[in-house]
Design a protein around this motif. Structure first.
Motif, PDB file in Angstrom:
ATOM      1  N   ASN A   1       7.715  -8.821 -11.948  1.00  0.00           N
ATOM      2  CA  ASN A   1       6.454  -8.914 -11.222  1.00  0.00           C
ATOM      3  C   ASN A   1       6.144 -10.393 -11.011  1.00  0.00           C
ATOM      4  O   ASN A   1       5.646 -11.059 -11.905  1.00  0.00           O
ATOM      5  CB  ASN A   1       5.356  -8.234 -12.048  1.00  0.00           C
TER       6      ASN A   1
ATOM      7  N   ALA B   1       3.905 -11.659  -9.294  1.00  0.00           N
ATOM      8  CA  ALA B   1       2.469 -11.977  -9.243  1.00  0.00           C
ATOM      9  C   ALA B   1       1.905 -12.180 -10.644  1.00  0.00           C
ATOM     10  O   ALA B   1       0.713 -12.411 -10.795  1.00  0.00           O
ATOM     11  CB  ALA B   1       1.709 -10.864  -8.517  1.00  0.00           C
ATOM     12  N   ALA B   2       2.741 -12.115 -11.679  1.00  0.00           N
ATOM     13  CA  ALA B   2       2.239 -12.289 -13.048  1.00  0.00           C
ATOM     14  C   ALA B   2       1.817 -13.737 -13.289  1.00  0.00           C
ATOM     15  O   ALA B   2       2.138 -14.636 -12.516  1.00  0.00           O
ATOM     16  CB  ALA B   2       3.317 -11.878 -14.051  1.00  0.00           C
ATOM     17  N   SER B   3       1.106 -13.922 -14.394  1.00  0.00           N
ATOM     18  CA  SER B   3       0.500 -15.226 -14.651  1.00  0.00           C
ATOM     19  C   SER B   3       1.520 -16.357 -14.732  1.00  0.00           C
ATOM     20  O   SER B   3       1.258 -17.457 -14.254  1.00  0.00           O
ATOM     21  CB  SER B   3      -0.322 -15.167 -15.935  1.00  0.00           C
TER      22      SER B   3
ATOM     23  N   LEU C   1       2.900 -16.678 -10.371  1.00  0.00           N
ATOM     24  CA  LEU C   1       1.824 -16.983  -9.419  1.00  0.00           C
ATOM     25  C   LEU C   1       0.637 -17.664 -10.098  1.00  0.00           C
ATOM     26  O   LEU C   1       0.059 -18.605  -9.557  1.00  0.00           O
ATOM     27  CB  LEU C   1       1.371 -15.700  -8.710  1.00  0.00           C
TER      28      LEU C   1
ATOM     29  N   SER D   1      -6.962 -18.390 -12.795  1.00  0.00           N
ATOM     30  CA  SER D   1      -5.666 -18.293 -12.118  1.00  0.00           C
ATOM     31  C   SER D   1      -4.920 -17.023 -12.532  1.00  0.00           C
ATOM     32  O   SER D   1      -4.248 -16.398 -11.712  1.00  0.00           O
ATOM     33  CB  SER D   1      -4.827 -19.538 -12.403  1.00  0.00           C
ATOM     34  N   VAL D   2      -5.056 -16.637 -13.796  1.00  0.00           N
ATOM     35  CA  VAL D   2      -4.400 -15.406 -14.260  1.00  0.00           C
ATOM     36  C   VAL D   2      -5.080 -14.199 -13.607  1.00  0.00           C
ATOM     37  O   VAL D   2      -4.419 -13.263 -13.131  1.00  0.00           O
ATOM     38  CB  VAL D   2      -4.468 -15.302 -15.801  1.00  0.00           C
TER      39      VAL D   2
ATOM     40  N   ALA E   1      -4.030 -14.030  -9.879  1.00  0.00           N
ATOM     41  CA  ALA E   1      -2.640 -13.570  -9.740  1.00  0.00           C
ATOM     42  C   ALA E   1      -2.567 -12.057  -9.930  1.00  0.00           C
ATOM     43  O   ALA E   1      -1.933 -11.341  -9.154  1.00  0.00           O
ATOM     44  CB  ALA E   1      -1.734 -14.290 -10.746  1.00  0.00           C
ATOM     45  N   ASN E   2      -3.263 -11.541 -10.937  1.00  0.00           N
ATOM     46  CA  ASN E   2      -3.266 -10.097 -11.172  1.00  0.00           C
ATOM     47  C   ASN E   2      -3.993  -9.357 -10.058  1.00  0.00           C
ATOM     48  O   ASN E   2      -3.618  -8.239  -9.691  1.00  0.00           O
ATOM     49  CB  ASN E   2      -3.889  -9.789 -12.533  1.00  0.00           C
TER      50      ASN E   2
ATOM     51  N   ALA F   1      -3.997 -10.292  -6.944  1.00  0.00           N
ATOM     52  CA  ALA F   1      -3.031 -10.266  -5.837  1.00  0.00           C
ATOM     53  C   ALA F   1      -2.061  -9.106  -6.013  1.00  0.00           C
ATOM     54  O   ALA F   1      -1.712  -8.404  -5.055  1.00  0.00           O
ATOM     55  CB  ALA F   1      -2.276 -11.597  -5.767  1.00  0.00           C
ATOM     56  N   ASP F   2      -1.647  -8.889  -7.245  1.00  0.00           N
ATOM     57  CA  ASP F   2      -0.719  -7.801  -7.534  1.00  0.00           C
ATOM     58  C   ASP F   2      -1.376  -6.434  -7.265  1.00  0.00           C
ATOM     59  O   ASP F   2      -0.771  -5.549  -6.645  1.00  0.00           O
ATOM     60  CB  ASP F   2      -0.274  -7.917  -8.994  1.00  0.00           C
TER      61      ASP F   2
ATOM     62  N   VAL G   1      -1.596  -9.768 -17.116  1.00  0.00           N
ATOM     63  CA  VAL G   1      -0.229 -10.107 -17.546  1.00  0.00           C
ATOM     64  C   VAL G   1       0.196 -11.454 -16.963  1.00  0.00           C
ATOM     65  O   VAL G   1      -0.371 -11.927 -16.027  1.00  0.00           O
ATOM     66  CB  VAL G   1       0.797  -9.037 -17.126  1.00  0.00           C
TER      67      VAL G   1
END
Lengths: 332, 332
Positions: free
Chosen positions: A239, A241-243, A246, B212-213, B216-217, B219-220, B332
């Motif tokens: 994934n 898009a994970a921290s 991304l 940011s985390v 990103a999540n 976006a997923d 994540v």
């Protein structure tokens, strides 16, 4: 597990803070004896992240790197990538035998364009199964400020990776594990290049609308590169898009703490690359990173035009405004 | 093509500015005659984006919506989604026959939880082939400030979409085309929910690392939802890192101009949802959007826990701090 930290910059100091906060007693190699004295007596690092105070009964400080390595079974290497070779080259070839190594460096070693695991394998016979990485998004300043942050630990063996990660859980740190120990290192290198570019764009007075388009396209380039560069098979369906991919790109591009962004901003404002580096007085990893990725990409040939142009600006005297006029027409 | 704009908020004003800058003579429906008089005599909209000045010889202003619709063959609907029904319901059922419609609204119509194309098909027999959307990332304020921005036009027929887009190219606007006219509309709805959540996180004093985390999540989650919700077959292999998806999410979550982020920030700081809305005095689309996506997801059942929790905070009195404690453990 007994942890040792090699390095004393802001990220090293943040990791020492996290481990001692979670109750670990650690060994910490700090080159400068004055810094050690200050840490022991004033309870903080005078040079980096000085707002983080330590429970010194949990710290065993030493300026003897061999002593720290011998005393520990898990060693965290957190030295700027440009200085790793000079810091470790005097060690015995078997210094790391039987140890686990965690890389907390965010760059490629410039001498031979190697990831740390490649360097350690070549020089110290460290096997990839004994090698792990710890990555953010985690600006050291926010660790000191006790803002909730996430660390991702990557390693081939999920069980051991998980066992290492647990030691870093605190009230303000959550840990995640991931099998992609090669890919995450490339992601960490690439994000610094794009953050440096984001800084250049800011310096050239592009606005928020442009920046968001630029970063979205950078994310796309990063994933294309990661899919192509060498990685373990267990990492086929990640994934991105994970921290650790991304998320780390975002914080590095957007946060005002980012030194890559600062360096880029000065270059965008008209400083030469050399003058901007002298003025900042610190290492912005994106500079060397852009050359290293350029060299790596001569073999794997992924289409990463934004990274190519940033390389040209940093290393080939391309004018920033001209480079970004080209980038403008590449974005989708 | 002769363009007409329906609406007079800041985004409508920005689109009028773009079209007249590119040389178009346009019709513009503005409900309030005083605003029309001000635009004609003082050359700017007194209420929204007032720093944007117009070449009034290119503007045909009218408070008669029927006149504007009849005079044009391409109509840009740019009315807050909550007011579309009341603005259009008095029109003849064949008002849009033979016209092309461009949606510049960023929400779902709350009455029946419909995208604008579904509403126009049901009430005015507008076919999807005659329906297009224009989306950012493009905060109106940066259009006024002449900062380079990108607009994405989406429509089933690539040739016609391209022909429409060309009219919006200016020195400061680049246009992109895309076939995913259904998906981009859902993306625009979802990003407002996540931006509102980013604002709540900021209000709760989470830092850059966490944000940011979180993003990103988000976006997923957004991509998971878009893959599952109804879309045309031509949209099977889309690049979801493109500006109209990830870029628009980023600018909405990070930009200080975002009204969703502002509303969220106040809620995170302890205002009730009602009090924050009254205080802001403007429509933050993410509020209704969270309910609409919640309802849509009762059918398609995608796993979007972050959006679910933001819905609970906004509509079910879940305490923001409690909601984000749950979110913390999902990332994540």
């Amino acid at each position: 597990m007994h942890f040792g930290i090699l390095g004393s910059g802001s990220w090293a100091t943040a990791l020492a803070k996290i481990l001692t906060d979670s109750g670990e007693h650690i060994h910490w190699y700090v080159r400068n004896d004055d810094t050690i004295a200050h840490l022991n007596h004033r309870r903080h690092n005078p040079h980096y992240l000085s707002s983080a105070y330590f429970n010194t009964s949990h710290l065993q400080l030493s300026s003897n790197i061999n002593y720290v390595i011998e005393a520990c079974d898990v060693l965290i290497i957190v030295i700027p990538s440009a200085y790793v070779h000079q810091s470790l080259s005097a060690l015995n070839k078997d210094a790391f035998t039987g140890k686990k190594i965690i890389s907390a460096i965010k760059g490629i070693l410039p001498e031979k364009n190697q990831l740390l695991n490649e360097y350690l394998e070549e020089n110290f016979n460290v096997a990839l199964k004994d090698y792990f990485s710890v990555l953010g998004p985690c600006h050291a300043e926010e660790v000191a400020a006790e803002k909730l942050s996430y660390l991702t630990f990557s390693g081939l063996d999920a069980g051991i990776t998980e066992k290492i990660a647990i030691h870093f859980n605190t009230e303000f740190i959550k840990t995640i594990t991931n099998p992609d120990v090669l890919g995450v290192q490339y992601a960490a290198v690439l994000k610094n290049i794009y953050a440096l570019g984001a800084g250049i764009a800011h310096g050239l007075e592009y606005g928020d609308n442009f920046l968001s388009v630029y970063i979205a396209n950078a994310a796309d380039e990063m994933v294309k590169f990661l899919r192509q560069v060498k990685h373990e098979e267990s990492s086929a369906n990640l994934n991105y898009a994970a921290s650790v991919y991304l998320g780390d790109l975002l914080v590095t591009c957007y946060s005002l703490y980012s030194r890559n962004r600062m360096l880029g901003n000065m270059i965008g404002k008209g400083y030469s690359v050399k003058a901007a580096q002298l003025e900042l007085g610190m290492v912005a990893e994106g500079y060397n990173a852009s050359k290293c990725i350029h060299i790596t990409n001569e073999t794997i040939k992924v289409n990463i035009p934004v990274a190519d142009i940033i390389y040209e600006i940093l290393w080939k005297q391309l004018q920033p405004a001209a480079g970004f006029e080209t980038i403008e027409n590449l974005l989708v």
